[in-house]
Enzyme design. Structure first.
Site, mmCIF file in Angstrom:
data_model
loop_
_atom_site.group_PDB
_atom_site.id
_atom_site.type_symbol
_atom_site.label_atom_id
_atom_site.label_comp_id
_atom_site.label_asym_id
_atom_site.label_seq_id
_atom_site.Cartn_x
_atom_site.Cartn_y
_atom_site.Cartn_z
ATOM 1 N N GLU A 106 0.764 -1.112 0.011
ATOM 2 C CA GLU A 106 0.074 0.014 -0.108
ATOM 3 C C GLU A 106 0.890 1.259 -0.104
ATOM 4 O OE1 GLU A 106 -3.029 -0.187 2.844
ATOM 5 O OE2 GLU A 106 -4.264 -1.386 1.895
ATOM 6 N N GLU A 122 -7.025 -7.418 -0.638
ATOM 7 C CA GLU A 122 -7.216 -7.408 0.674
ATOM 8 C C GLU A 122 -8.543 -7.044 1.005
ATOM 9 O OE1 GLU A 122 -4.985 -4.949 3.302
ATOM 10 O OE2 GLU A 122 -2.988 -5.655 2.465
HETATM 11 C C1 GAL Z 1 -4.434 -2.503 4.689
HETATM 12 C C2 GAL Z 1 -2.982 -2.870 4.937
HETATM 13 C C3 GAL Z 1 -2.837 -4.164 5.755
HETATM 14 C C4 GAL Z 1 -3.598 -3.874 6.930
HETATM 15 C C5 GAL Z 1 -5.011 -3.469 6.748
HETATM 16 C C6 GAL Z 1 -5.817 -3.474 7.742
HETATM 17 O O1 GAL Z 1 -4.357 -0.989 4.681
HETATM 18 O O2 GAL Z 1 -2.361 -3.158 3.733
HETATM 19 O O3 GAL Z 1 -1.451 -4.541 6.093
HETATM 20 O O4 GAL Z 1 -3.122 -3.071 7.831
HETATM 21 O O5 GAL Z 1 -5.219 -2.657 5.931
HETATM 22 O O6 GAL Z 1 -7.375 -3.101 7.089
#
Ligand code: GAL
Ligand code: ZN
Length: 663
Positions: free
Chosen positions: A156, A318
């Site tokens: 990110e 994610e």
């Molecule tokens: C994303 C990040 C992850 C984790 C996740 C939690 O932004 O890439 O590592 O922090 O959020 O929602």
């Protein structure tokens, strides 16, 4: 413009399913249970080594791959593929201590300390060298590992900096963009407030200063910061490719509808094409003040990712099974939400669904973040749905490589988003992103599959192009060609106002005035919460203006002040352009007046219907009933989720999903 690639992760069988996997947080016994549970859930891909720099490089010149070797071997034995990350998003404390100049500095001049993550300066040559070494060592070691499916660079990207290294890099970037100091002084309009630079050493990143900073500087800094991170990504990607030329490379972007830190469209060519793929993270936001329901938020992220991928498949890298840890408070998804959200991304072109994260962490900043295996254990709603979705994805394997065609586009230009946010605007409420979300959500409710597209891309395939807020636009040539060719373009107010340097075009409304046949005399912003009545019974909000038709039909006018036309329409070539001199209070009403019909005519509003099609014509209709009533899904074929036949007369129960292979 993106390159097409329909086989984005060739070594993963069927669709991808899994999440961030952090075995370094767990004792060895748990690893075996992980593999067993992954099989139970249908997991076939996990992202490893995302935040493991401290483990593999525990000190200067020290390298220890023993644990990562063990994890990769474990996955290979378990038949699970790895999305192997380079771990460069979180340099460990020893690194920051040894190289304090790599720590980021904020606009106030404060150095951010180590203790969390992302504590690095993208413009630090020392950091740049370190990440390339890391990527290179990993690629050399794991290029031929049987578990390896793809590479995941960083995590990110978003960090920017204001330090001296950054100032130096910023100057170099500005020299490339503007040539000499005269060019820079012109672009930034430095004759205003005696800001003329006489030497490059005077040029600084936007550090805190006494009053409103120069908007040109602010805009160029955002462009530069996006490019700086792109360079970082590219340097790691090149280091990987040198050892591992045949595996896809990506990074998890945040193509979400609320992150506008990077110009992803400029990143596009580096995350598309052979051995590249668009991967995005998406967390739905319960506290959105604009009332956009979760499924519409999910659709926005998906439609923007698909736009970025040029219509090719992409990957949801994610999402959360339940609450995220970084919200105001904990929230729980309703039963079935996880299934519906995940399926919606797949419907809209994702080649699977990944989560943050596999197993909930017992400690650390995100110990209360949800996971596929929650703290509550496997006898839980979350894990049951995780298994359910894994089973669904297996039945959907044959859709891999199919694509989605959209009839409409909402225009998104990150430069324009940034420019509209520079200080000193006539209204603090004329934000771009929320307005794009509002239009996209209205199209979603209407059942129109919509891409988020850059105004410079080929738009000729779209029946409708909506530009709810395209503040920055150099000229009308591209949009004019779209309209002349038969398209319908809808332009929202305060569009085309400035050029690429954010200089106001002479004569309002600027770049699109001639095309729209409209002249604007002055801006009349509307106070937050207030509305302006139009003589067709609709209302406007946020913005109005004294506007006149030069060569356009007036469709509706303001009833009170400013008392001039509010909605214009003009035929141009084979198409037409509409101009709205106010933001419609109700976008649905406007779409109805425009005559926009759903992709699948006469279907219920709360029924999400999207079609994915293979190049050979095989097609699949994804149906998700977000409503409270049964809804007819007017297609015929086989419902892959159940194996049963589907006939056009059938209804989908509230909350249910179907994926119908059409016959
Ligand atoms: C994303 C990040 C992850 C984790 C996740 C939690 O932004 O890439 O590592 O922090 O959020 O929602
Ligand atoms: Zn810095």
């Amino acid at each position: 413009m993106a390159h097409r690639n329909t086989d984005i992760i060739p070594t993963v069988d069927g669709l991808a399913y899994g999440g961030d996997y952090n075995p370094e947080q767990w004792p060895r016994e748990v690893w075996d249970e992980d593999i067993r549970l992954m099989h139970e859930a249908g997991v076939n891909l996990v992202s490893v080594n995302i935040f493991a720099w401290a483990g593999i490089n525990p000190g200067p010149g020290r390298w220890d791959f023993e644990q990562l070797d063990a994890v990769m071997d474990l996955l290979a034995e378990g038949g699970i593929k790895a999305d192997l990350a380079t771990s460069t998003a979180s340099p460990p404390p020893w690194f920051s201590q040894a190289h304090p100049e790599t720590l980021p500095v904020n606009a106030e001049g404060l150095t951010l300390n180590s203790g969390a993550r992302a504590e690095y300066c993208p413009n630090s040559p020392v950091f740049q060298e370190a990440v390339v070494e890391m990527a290179s060592r990993l690629a050399e070691r794991y290029a031929n590992h049987p578990a390896l499916a793809m590479w995941h660079v960083g995590n990110e990207y978003y960090r920017s900096c204001h330090c001296d290294d950054t100032a130096a890099a910023f100057r170099t970037w500005l020299q490339e963009r503007h040539g000499d100091l005269d060019g820079l002084n012109h672009a930034w309009g430095t004759t205003f407030w005696s800001q003329t630079y006489s030497d490059w050493s005077q040029v600084l990143p936007p550090r805190i200063c006494a009053e409103t900073p120069n908007p040109g500087l602010v805009l160029d800094y955002r462009r530069f910061s996006s490019d700086a991170l792109l360079n970082l990504f590219r340097s790691e990607a090149a280091a990987i490719e040198a050892h591992s030329p045949d595996k896809p490379i990506t990074t998890n972007l945040m193509v979400t509808g609320n992150f506008s830190g990077l110009d992803y469209h400029r990143w596009g060519e580096h995350v598309t094409g052979p051995n590249r793929l668009v991967a995005t993270d998406h967390y739905l936001i319960p506290e959105h003040d604009d009332d956009i329901p979760w499924p519409a938020q999910a659709a926005f992220g998906a439609d923007a990712s698909r736009g970025l991928a040029g219509g090719s498949p992409w990957l949801l890298m994610e999402q959360s099974s339940n609450s995220s840890a970084w919200r105001r408070g904990y929230f729980a998804k309703k039963p079935g939400d996880q299934l519906r959200h995940s399926l919606s991304y797949v419907a809209r072109g994702s080649e699977g669904a990944m989560y943050f994260q596999w197993r909930a962490s017992r400690y650390g900043a995100e110990r209360y973040h949800s996971a596929m295996v929650p703290h509550g254990g496997t006898d839980s709603k979350v894990f049951r749905e995780v298994k359910q979705f894994g089973a669904w994805l297996k039945t959907l394997a044959e859709i891999k490589g199919s694509t989605v065609a959209s009839r409409a586009a909402v225009l998104l230009d990150f430069n324009s988003v940034w420019a509209a946010n520079t200080p000193g605007q006539p209204s603090a409420d004329m934000d771009t992103y929320p307005e794009l979300r509002r239009w996209h959500a209205a199209l979603w409710r209407r059942g129109v599959t919509t891409d988020l597209a850059n105004p410079a891309w080929d738009l000729s395939g779209y029946e409708y192009v909506f530009a709810p807020h395209l503040y920055l636009l150099d000229d009308d040539a591209h949009l004019r060609a779209y309209v002349e060719g038969g398209g319908t373009l809808v332009v929202g107010p305060y569009s085309g106002i400035v050029d690429g340097n954010e200089h106001v075009h002479p004569g309002l409304p600027g770049a699109l005035g001639d095309l729209m046949g409209v002249r604007v005399e002055e801006f009349v912003p509307i106070a937050e919460g207030a509305k302006a009545a139009l003589d067709d019974g609709t209302e406007g909000r946020t913005w109005s203006e004294v506007a006149h038709a030069v060569d356009a039909e007036v469709v509706a006018s303001f009833k009170d002040y400013p008392g001039t036309p509010a909605v214009f329409r003009r035929k141009v070539g084979r198409g037409e352009v509409w101009y709205l001199a106010t933001r419609p209070a109700d976008v649905d009403q406007f779409l109805a007046r425009l005559g926009v019909v759903p992709d699948f005519p006469e279907t219920a509003e709360h029924l999400e219907l999207v079609r994915r099609t293979h190049a050979d014509g095989r097609s699949y209709v994804f149906a998700i009933n977000h409503g409270e009533e049964p809804a007819k899904v007017p297609v015929t074929g086989k419902n892959l989720l159940t194996g049963g036949l589907w006939t056009a007369a059938r209804s989908l129960e509230p909350g249910d999903c179907a994926v119908i292979r059409e016959t």
